[in-house]
Design a protein around this motif. Sequence first.
Motif, PDB file in Angstrom:
ATOM      1  N   SER A 118       1.294  -0.807   0.321  1.00 21.03           N
ATOM      2  CA  SER A 118       0.107  -0.121   0.072  1.00 21.03           C
ATOM      3  C   SER A 118       0.879   1.328  -0.331  1.00 21.03           C
ATOM      4  CB  SER A 118      -0.842   0.159   1.552  1.00 21.03           C
ATOM      5  OG  SER A 118      -0.064  -0.187   2.455  1.00 21.03           O
ATOM      6  N   ASN A 119       0.820   2.593  -0.274  1.00 16.96           N
ATOM      7  CA  ASN A 119       0.546   3.854  -0.307  1.00 16.96           C
ATOM      8  C   ASN A 119       0.286   4.287   1.029  1.00 16.96           C
ATOM      9  OD1 ASN A 119       0.409   3.653  -3.183  1.00 16.96           O
ATOM     10  ND2 ASN A 119       2.350   4.083  -2.471  1.00 16.96           N
ATOM     11  N   LEU A 120       0.957   5.172   1.922  1.00 14.92           N
ATOM     12  CA  LEU A 120       1.253   5.809   3.016  1.00 14.92           C
ATOM     13  C   LEU A 120       0.045   7.936   2.703  1.00 14.92           C
ATOM     14  CD1 LEU A 120       3.829   3.239   5.432  1.00 14.92           C
ATOM     15  CD2 LEU A 120       0.961   3.829   5.267  1.00 14.92           C
ATOM     16  N   PHE A 121      -0.239   7.884   3.855  1.00 17.08           N
ATOM     17  CA  PHE A 121      -0.368   9.318   3.574  1.00 17.08           C
ATOM     18  C   PHE A 121      -0.745   9.890   5.484  1.00 17.08           C
ATOM     19  CE2 PHE A 121      -1.666   7.855  -0.316  1.00 17.08           C
ATOM     20  CZ  PHE A 121      -1.779   9.143  -1.045  1.00 17.08           C
ATOM     21  N   GLY A 122       0.113  10.744   5.689  1.00 18.11           N
ATOM     22  CA  GLY A 122      -0.293  11.368   7.320  1.00 18.11           C
ATOM     23  C   GLY A 122      -0.731  12.856   6.895  1.00 18.11           C
ATOM     24  N   ILE A 123      -1.286  13.064   7.552  1.00 18.80           N
ATOM     25  CA  ILE A 123      -2.066  14.686   7.463  1.00 18.80           C
ATOM     26  C   ILE A 123      -2.391  15.627   8.833  1.00 18.80           C
ATOM     27  CG2 ILE A 123      -4.121  15.806   7.879  1.00 18.80           C
ATOM     28  CD1 ILE A 123      -5.939  13.224   6.459  1.00 18.80           C
ATOM     29  N   LYS A 124      -1.068  16.830   8.380  1.00 15.55           N
ATOM     30  CA  LYS A 124      -1.526  17.006  10.416  1.00 15.55           C
ATOM     31  C   LYS A 124      -1.525  18.919   9.874  1.00 15.55           C
ATOM     32  CE  LYS A 124       0.756  18.161  13.789  1.00 15.55           C
ATOM     33  NZ  LYS A 124       0.916  17.309  15.115  1.00 15.55           N
ATOM     34  N   ASN A 125      -2.228  19.431  10.724  1.00 16.97           N
ATOM     35  CA  ASN A 125      -2.441  20.100  10.839  1.00 16.97           C
ATOM     36  C   ASN A 125      -3.432  20.788   8.658  1.00 16.97           C
ATOM     37  OD1 ASN A 125      -1.967  21.141  12.951  1.00 16.97           O
ATOM     38  ND2 ASN A 125      -0.344  21.971  12.003  1.00 16.97           N
ATOM     39  N   THR A 182      -3.166  19.030   6.279  1.00 17.09           N
ATOM     40  CA  THR A 182      -1.847  19.383   5.733  1.00 17.09           C
ATOM     41  C   THR A 182      -2.011  17.677   4.532  1.00 17.09           C
ATOM     42  OG1 THR A 182      -0.875  20.896   4.822  1.00 17.09           O
ATOM     43  CG2 THR A 182       0.261  19.890   3.721  1.00 17.09           C
ATOM     44  N   ILE A 183      -1.502  17.263   3.120  1.00 17.26           N
ATOM     45  CA  ILE A 183      -1.639  15.836   3.918  1.00 17.26           C
ATOM     46  C   ILE A 183      -0.117  15.627   3.471  1.00 17.26           C
ATOM     47  CG2 ILE A 183      -1.696  14.209   1.825  1.00 17.26           C
ATOM     48  CD1 ILE A 183      -5.097  14.670   2.448  1.00 17.26           C
ATOM     49  N   TYR A 184       0.819  14.990   3.544  1.00 12.95           N
ATOM     50  CA  TYR A 184       2.133  14.565   3.577  1.00 12.95           C
ATOM     51  C   TYR A 184       1.974  12.560   3.042  1.00 12.95           C
ATOM     52  CZ  TYR A 184       3.056  18.667   6.064  1.00 12.95           C
ATOM     53  OH  TYR A 184       3.162  19.738   7.044  1.00 12.95           O
ATOM     54  N   THR A 185       2.813  12.623   1.902  1.00 13.44           N
ATOM     55  CA  THR A 185       3.334  11.278   1.266  1.00 13.44           C
ATOM     56  C   THR A 185       4.767  11.071   0.502  1.00 13.44           C
ATOM     57  OG1 THR A 185       1.583   9.543   0.335  1.00 13.44           O
ATOM     58  CG2 THR A 185       2.226  11.723  -0.792  1.00 13.44           C
ATOM     59  N   HIS A 186       4.963  10.009   0.913  1.00 15.78           N
ATOM     60  CA  HIS A 186       6.366   9.851   0.197  1.00 15.78           C
ATOM     61  C   HIS A 186       6.339  10.229  -1.492  1.00 15.78           C
ATOM     62  CE1 HIS A 186       9.944   8.761  -1.358  1.00 15.78           C
ATOM     63  NE2 HIS A 186      10.627   8.455   0.484  1.00 15.78           N
ATOM     64  N   ALA A 222      -9.471  20.749  -3.420  1.00 16.79           N
ATOM     65  CA  ALA A 222      -8.151  21.913  -2.787  1.00 16.79           C
ATOM     66  C   ALA A 222      -7.602  21.486  -1.439  1.00 16.79           C
ATOM     67  CB  ALA A 222      -8.956  23.256  -3.024  1.00 16.79           C
ATOM     68  N   VAL A 223      -7.748  20.890  -1.089  1.00 17.92           N
ATOM     69  CA  VAL A 223      -6.920  20.092   0.344  1.00 17.92           C
ATOM     70  C   VAL A 223      -5.348  19.852  -0.270  1.00 17.92           C
ATOM     71  CG1 VAL A 223      -6.974  17.881   1.843  1.00 17.92           C
ATOM     72  CG2 VAL A 223      -8.600  18.527   0.405  1.00 17.92           C
ATOM     73  N   PRO A 224      -4.475  20.671   0.707  1.00 20.84           N
ATOM     74  CA  PRO A 224      -3.614  21.251   0.946  1.00 20.84           C
ATOM     75  C   PRO A 224      -2.690  19.748   0.653  1.00 20.84           C
ATOM     76  CG  PRO A 224      -3.563  21.684   2.556  1.00 20.84           C
ATOM     77  CD  PRO A 224      -5.217  21.921   1.093  1.00 20.84           C
ATOM     78  N   VAL A 225      -1.689  19.481  -0.651  1.00 23.54           N
ATOM     79  CA  VAL A 225      -0.611  17.846  -0.644  1.00 23.54           C
ATOM     80  C   VAL A 225       0.791  18.214  -0.973  1.00 23.54           C
ATOM     81  CG1 VAL A 225       0.307  15.814  -1.959  1.00 23.54           C
ATOM     82  CG2 VAL A 225      -2.495  16.247  -1.569  1.00 23.54           C
ATOM     83  N   GLU A 226       1.784  17.936   0.241  1.00 20.03           N
ATOM     84  CA  GLU A 226       3.060  17.996  -0.445  1.00 20.03           C
ATOM     85  C   GLU A 226       3.662  16.544  -0.528  1.00 20.03           C
ATOM     86  OE1 GLU A 226       5.671  20.432   2.133  1.00 20.03           O
ATOM     87  OE2 GLU A 226       3.693  21.606   2.879  1.00 20.03           O
TER      88      GLU A 226
END
Length: 284
Positions: free
Chosen positions: A182-189, A191-195, A218-222
Amino acid sequence: MTLYFMDGQFTEREELRVSIDDRGYYFGDGVYEVIKVYGGELYTAEQHIARLFQSALKVKMTIPYTEEQLVEIARELTMRNEISVGHVYIQVTRGAAPRTHQFPAATVAPVVTAYAIQNPRPAASIENGVAVKSVEDIRWLRCDIKSLNLLGNVLAKQEAHEAGCIEALLHRDGVVTEGSSSNLFGIKNGTIYTHPANNLILNGITRQVVLGLCQELAVPVEEKPFTLKESFDMDELFLTSTTSEIMPITSIDGRLIGSGTPGKLTRHLQKVFALQIPSSNVGE
Protein backbone atom coordinates in the motif's frame (compact mmCIF):
# COMPACT_ATOMS: atom_id res chain seq x y z
CA MET A 1 -16.42 -23.03 -13.32
CA THR A 2 -13.63 -20.43 -13.10
CA LEU A 3 -11.99 -19.42 -16.34
CA TYR A 4 -8.37 -18.29 -16.53
CA PHE A 5 -6.44 -16.72 -19.39
CA MET A 6 -3.07 -18.00 -20.57
CA ASP A 7 -1.30 -17.16 -23.81
CA GLY A 8 -4.30 -16.41 -25.93
CA GLN A 9 -6.73 -18.94 -24.48
CA PHE A 10 -9.50 -18.82 -21.89
CA THR A 11 -9.35 -22.10 -20.01
CA GLU A 12 -10.23 -23.82 -16.74
CA ARG A 13 -7.66 -23.81 -13.95
CA GLU A 14 -7.24 -27.58 -14.06
CA GLU A 15 -6.09 -27.35 -17.66
CA LEU A 16 -3.37 -24.75 -17.07
CA ARG A 17 0.23 -25.89 -17.52
CA VAL A 18 3.15 -23.70 -16.48
CA SER A 19 6.69 -24.82 -17.32
CA ILE A 20 9.14 -25.40 -14.47
CA ASP A 21 11.57 -23.41 -16.64
CA ASP A 22 9.41 -20.30 -16.51
CA ARG A 23 11.64 -17.42 -15.43
CA GLY A 24 8.91 -16.16 -13.14
CA TYR A 25 9.43 -19.36 -11.14
CA TYR A 26 13.24 -19.22 -11.17
CA PHE A 27 13.93 -15.52 -10.79
CA GLY A 28 10.66 -13.66 -10.19
CA ASP A 29 11.44 -12.33 -13.67
CA GLY A 30 8.10 -10.76 -14.43
CA VAL A 31 5.66 -7.95 -13.77
CA TYR A 32 2.01 -7.85 -12.73
CA GLU A 33 -1.05 -5.72 -12.05
CA VAL A 34 -4.26 -5.98 -10.01
CA ILE A 35 -7.40 -4.24 -11.30
CA LYS A 36 -10.42 -3.67 -9.05
CA VAL A 37 -13.93 -4.62 -10.13
CA TYR A 38 -17.02 -2.82 -8.80
CA GLY A 39 -20.51 -3.76 -9.89
CA GLY A 40 -19.10 -5.92 -12.67
CA GLU A 41 -17.10 -3.02 -14.11
CA LEU A 42 -13.33 -2.56 -14.22
CA TYR A 43 -12.06 0.44 -12.24
CA THR A 44 -9.08 2.47 -13.54
CA ALA A 45 -8.16 -0.42 -15.84
CA GLU A 46 -6.41 1.78 -18.40
CA GLN A 47 -4.13 3.27 -15.73
CA HIS A 48 -3.22 -0.17 -14.38
CA ILE A 49 -2.43 -1.58 -17.81
CA ALA A 50 -0.39 1.50 -18.71
CA ARG A 51 1.67 0.94 -15.55
CA LEU A 52 2.11 -2.73 -16.47
CA PHE A 53 3.69 -1.65 -19.74
CA GLN A 54 5.87 0.89 -17.90
CA SER A 55 7.11 -1.83 -15.54
CA ALA A 56 7.81 -4.14 -18.49
CA LEU A 57 9.77 -1.40 -20.26
CA LYS A 58 11.90 -0.79 -17.15
CA VAL A 59 12.93 -4.47 -17.04
CA LYS A 60 13.39 -4.68 -20.83
CA MET A 61 10.46 -7.05 -21.33
CA THR A 62 8.09 -7.11 -24.29
CA ILE A 63 4.37 -7.71 -23.75
CA PRO A 64 2.85 -9.52 -26.77
CA TYR A 65 -0.44 -7.62 -26.58
CA THR A 66 -1.50 -4.01 -26.86
CA GLU A 67 -2.80 -2.11 -23.86
CA GLU A 68 -6.28 -2.16 -25.36
CA GLN A 69 -6.15 -5.94 -25.84
CA LEU A 70 -5.19 -6.53 -22.21
CA VAL A 71 -8.00 -4.30 -20.97
CA GLU A 72 -10.40 -6.31 -23.13
CA ILE A 73 -9.00 -9.59 -21.73
CA ALA A 74 -9.57 -8.29 -18.19
CA ARG A 75 -13.09 -7.26 -19.12
CA GLU A 76 -13.80 -10.67 -20.68
CA LEU A 77 -12.55 -12.49 -17.57
CA THR A 78 -14.76 -10.32 -15.39
CA MET A 79 -17.82 -11.05 -17.52
CA ARG A 80 -17.23 -14.78 -18.03
CA ASN A 81 -16.59 -15.36 -14.33
CA GLU A 82 -19.58 -13.20 -13.34
CA ILE A 83 -17.54 -11.02 -10.97
CA SER A 84 -19.57 -8.31 -9.25
CA VAL A 85 -17.03 -7.07 -6.67
CA GLY A 86 -13.52 -8.44 -6.90
CA HIS A 87 -10.34 -8.05 -8.90
CA VAL A 88 -8.45 -9.15 -11.99
CA TYR A 89 -4.82 -10.29 -11.70
CA ILE A 90 -2.55 -10.05 -14.78
CA GLN A 91 1.02 -11.36 -14.88
CA VAL A 92 3.72 -11.35 -17.56
CA THR A 93 6.96 -13.34 -17.25
CA ARG A 94 9.94 -13.36 -19.60
CA GLY A 95 9.06 -16.88 -20.67
CA ALA A 96 10.33 -20.45 -20.27
CA ALA A 97 14.00 -21.18 -20.95
CA PRO A 98 16.88 -23.14 -19.38
CA ARG A 99 18.01 -21.48 -16.15
CA THR A 100 20.64 -18.81 -16.82
CA HIS A 101 20.72 -15.34 -15.34
CA GLN A 102 21.02 -13.48 -18.64
CA PHE A 103 17.93 -12.96 -20.78
CA PRO A 104 16.93 -15.86 -23.06
CA ALA A 105 16.96 -15.57 -26.84
CA ALA A 106 14.48 -13.21 -28.46
CA THR A 107 12.63 -16.26 -29.78
CA VAL A 108 11.47 -17.14 -26.24
CA ALA A 109 7.94 -15.81 -25.89
CA PRO A 110 6.77 -14.01 -22.73
CA VAL A 111 4.07 -15.86 -20.79
CA VAL A 112 0.87 -13.91 -20.05
CA THR A 113 -1.59 -15.25 -17.48
CA ALA A 114 -4.65 -13.68 -15.86
CA TYR A 115 -7.65 -14.49 -13.72
CA ALA A 116 -10.63 -12.77 -12.10
CA ILE A 117 -12.00 -13.58 -8.64
CA GLN A 118 -14.78 -12.39 -6.37
CA ASN A 119 -13.28 -10.42 -3.49
CA PRO A 120 -15.45 -8.35 -1.12
CA ARG A 121 -14.44 -4.89 0.04
CA PRO A 122 -12.79 -4.84 3.50
CA ALA A 123 -15.73 -2.85 4.83
CA ALA A 124 -14.97 -3.23 8.54
CA SER A 125 -11.37 -2.05 8.19
CA ILE A 126 -12.39 0.85 5.94
CA GLU A 127 -14.96 1.92 8.53
CA ASN A 128 -13.05 1.32 11.76
CA GLY A 129 -9.42 1.73 10.74
CA VAL A 130 -6.48 -0.61 11.24
CA ALA A 131 -3.33 -1.06 13.28
CA VAL A 132 0.06 -1.11 11.55
CA LYS A 133 3.57 -2.10 12.62
CA SER A 134 6.72 -0.21 11.72
CA VAL A 135 9.21 -2.39 9.84
CA GLU A 136 12.61 -1.54 8.37
CA ASP A 137 12.38 -1.29 4.57
CA ILE A 138 14.93 -3.84 3.31
CA ARG A 139 13.71 -4.01 -0.29
CA TRP A 140 15.71 -3.26 -3.43
CA LEU A 141 16.02 0.25 -4.86
CA ARG A 142 13.56 -0.09 -7.76
CA CYS A 143 10.27 -0.26 -5.89
CA ASP A 144 8.72 1.79 -8.71
CA ILE A 145 8.66 -1.42 -10.77
CA LYS A 146 5.68 -3.67 -9.99
CA SER A 147 7.69 -6.86 -10.30
CA LEU A 148 7.17 -10.38 -9.02
CA ASN A 149 10.14 -9.93 -6.64
CA LEU A 150 8.09 -9.46 -3.48
CA LEU A 151 10.00 -11.38 -0.81
CA GLY A 152 10.88 -8.19 1.10
CA ASN A 153 7.23 -7.18 1.03
CA VAL A 154 6.16 -10.66 2.14
CA LEU A 155 8.56 -10.67 5.11
CA ALA A 156 7.33 -7.23 6.22
CA LYS A 157 3.67 -8.23 5.87
CA GLN A 158 4.32 -11.40 7.88
CA GLU A 159 6.05 -9.44 10.65
CA ALA A 160 3.04 -7.15 10.84
CA HIS A 161 0.66 -10.12 10.80
CA GLU A 162 2.50 -11.81 13.66
CA ALA A 163 2.12 -8.59 15.65
CA GLY A 164 -1.65 -8.61 15.07
CA CYS A 165 -1.52 -5.78 12.54
CA ILE A 166 -3.05 -5.43 9.08
CA GLU A 167 -0.08 -3.75 7.39
CA ALA A 168 3.58 -2.87 7.76
CA LEU A 169 4.66 0.77 7.78
CA LEU A 170 8.00 0.61 5.98
CA HIS A 171 10.84 3.04 6.70
CA ARG A 172 14.42 3.45 5.49
CA ASP A 173 16.67 4.79 8.24
CA GLY A 174 13.61 6.22 9.95
CA VAL A 175 12.08 7.81 6.83
CA VAL A 176 8.64 6.41 5.98
CA THR A 177 8.32 5.07 2.43
CA GLU A 178 5.10 3.06 2.00
CA GLY A 179 3.33 -0.09 3.18
CA SER A 180 4.20 -3.64 2.18
CA SER A 181 1.26 -3.57 -0.26
CA SER A 182 0.00 0.00 0.00
CA ASN A 183 0.91 3.68 -0.09
CA LEU A 184 0.92 5.80 3.06
CA PHE A 185 -0.45 9.30 3.77
CA GLY A 186 -0.15 11.49 6.85
CA ILE A 187 -2.29 14.51 7.73
CA LYS A 188 -1.04 17.37 9.90
CA ASN A 189 -2.89 20.66 10.38
CA GLY A 190 -5.03 20.04 7.31
CA THR A 191 -2.13 19.26 4.94
CA ILE A 192 -1.62 15.79 3.48
CA TYR A 193 1.91 14.39 3.27
CA THR A 194 3.06 11.40 1.23
CA HIS A 195 6.39 10.12 -0.05
CA PRO A 196 7.21 11.37 -3.57
CA ALA A 197 6.80 8.90 -6.42
CA ASN A 198 10.44 8.03 -6.97
CA ASN A 199 12.32 4.73 -7.08
CA LEU A 200 11.63 4.01 -3.39
CA ILE A 201 7.88 3.50 -3.72
CA LEU A 202 5.32 2.18 -6.17
CA ASN A 203 3.22 5.02 -7.55
CA GLY A 204 -0.09 3.38 -6.68
CA ILE A 205 -3.09 3.93 -8.92
CA THR A 206 -5.31 4.58 -5.89
CA ARG A 207 -2.59 6.91 -4.62
CA GLN A 208 -2.92 8.86 -7.87
CA VAL A 209 -6.71 8.89 -7.58
CA VAL A 210 -6.48 10.31 -4.05
CA LEU A 211 -4.03 13.00 -5.13
CA GLY A 212 -6.46 13.94 -7.91
CA LEU A 213 -9.33 14.15 -5.42
CA CYS A 214 -7.24 16.37 -3.16
CA GLN A 215 -6.60 18.71 -6.06
CA GLU A 216 -10.33 18.87 -6.86
CA LEU A 217 -11.16 19.52 -3.21
CA ALA A 218 -8.37 22.10 -2.80
CA VAL A 219 -6.80 20.04 -0.02
CA PRO A 220 -3.12 20.99 0.33
CA VAL A 221 -0.71 18.15 -0.43
CA GLU A 222 3.06 17.95 -0.02
CA GLU A 223 4.80 15.04 -1.72
CA LYS A 224 7.73 14.92 0.64
CA PRO A 225 9.04 12.23 3.00
CA PHE A 226 8.19 12.26 6.68
CA THR A 227 9.89 10.32 9.43
CA LEU A 228 8.63 7.49 11.57
CA LYS A 229 8.89 9.83 14.56
CA GLU A 230 6.75 12.41 12.74
CA SER A 231 4.17 9.77 11.84
CA PHE A 232 3.37 9.23 15.53
CA ASP A 233 2.49 12.92 15.80
CA MET A 234 0.24 13.07 12.72
CA ASP A 235 -3.38 14.10 13.27
CA GLU A 236 -4.47 11.34 10.88
CA LEU A 237 -2.89 8.56 8.85
CA PHE A 238 -4.31 6.40 6.10
CA LEU A 239 -3.17 3.88 3.53
CA THR A 240 -4.35 3.31 -0.02
CA SER A 241 -4.30 0.39 -2.44
CA THR A 242 -6.45 -1.21 -5.11
CA THR A 243 -8.07 -3.63 -2.67
CA SER A 244 -7.89 -1.49 0.52
CA GLU A 245 -9.21 1.72 -1.08
CA ILE A 246 -8.73 4.50 1.53
CA MET A 247 -8.14 2.78 4.87
CA PRO A 248 -7.61 4.77 8.11
CA ILE A 249 -4.65 3.90 10.33
CA THR A 250 -5.54 4.20 14.00
CA SER A 251 -2.30 3.03 15.62
CA ILE A 252 1.37 2.32 14.94
CA ASP A 253 3.20 -0.16 17.15
CA GLY A 254 0.34 0.08 19.64
CA ARG A 255 0.51 3.89 19.85
CA LEU A 256 -2.73 5.67 18.94
CA ILE A 257 -2.78 8.16 16.09
CA GLY A 258 -4.80 11.22 17.07
CA SER A 259 -7.84 10.04 18.98
CA GLY A 260 -7.35 6.46 17.79
CA THR A 261 -10.35 6.69 15.47
CA PRO A 262 -10.61 7.56 11.74
CA GLY A 263 -10.16 11.30 11.26
CA LYS A 264 -12.42 13.89 9.68
CA LEU A 265 -10.41 14.52 6.49
CA THR A 266 -9.86 10.80 5.91
CA ARG A 267 -13.62 10.27 6.25
CA HIS A 268 -14.29 13.04 3.74
CA LEU A 269 -11.88 11.53 1.20
CA GLN A 270 -13.54 8.13 1.66
CA LYS A 271 -16.95 9.59 0.88
CA VAL A 272 -15.75 11.42 -2.22
CA PHE A 273 -13.89 8.31 -3.39
CA ALA A 274 -17.03 6.18 -3.00
CA LEU A 275 -19.03 8.63 -5.12
CA GLN A 276 -16.77 8.17 -8.15
CA ILE A 277 -16.72 4.36 -8.06
CA PRO A 278 -18.37 3.04 -11.28
CA SER A 279 -21.37 1.45 -9.54
CA SER A 280 -23.37 2.11 -6.39
CA ASN A 281 -23.44 -1.65 -5.83
CA VAL A 282 -20.16 -1.76 -3.89
CA GLY A 283 -21.30 -3.05 -0.53
CA GLU A 284 -20.24 -6.68 -0.95
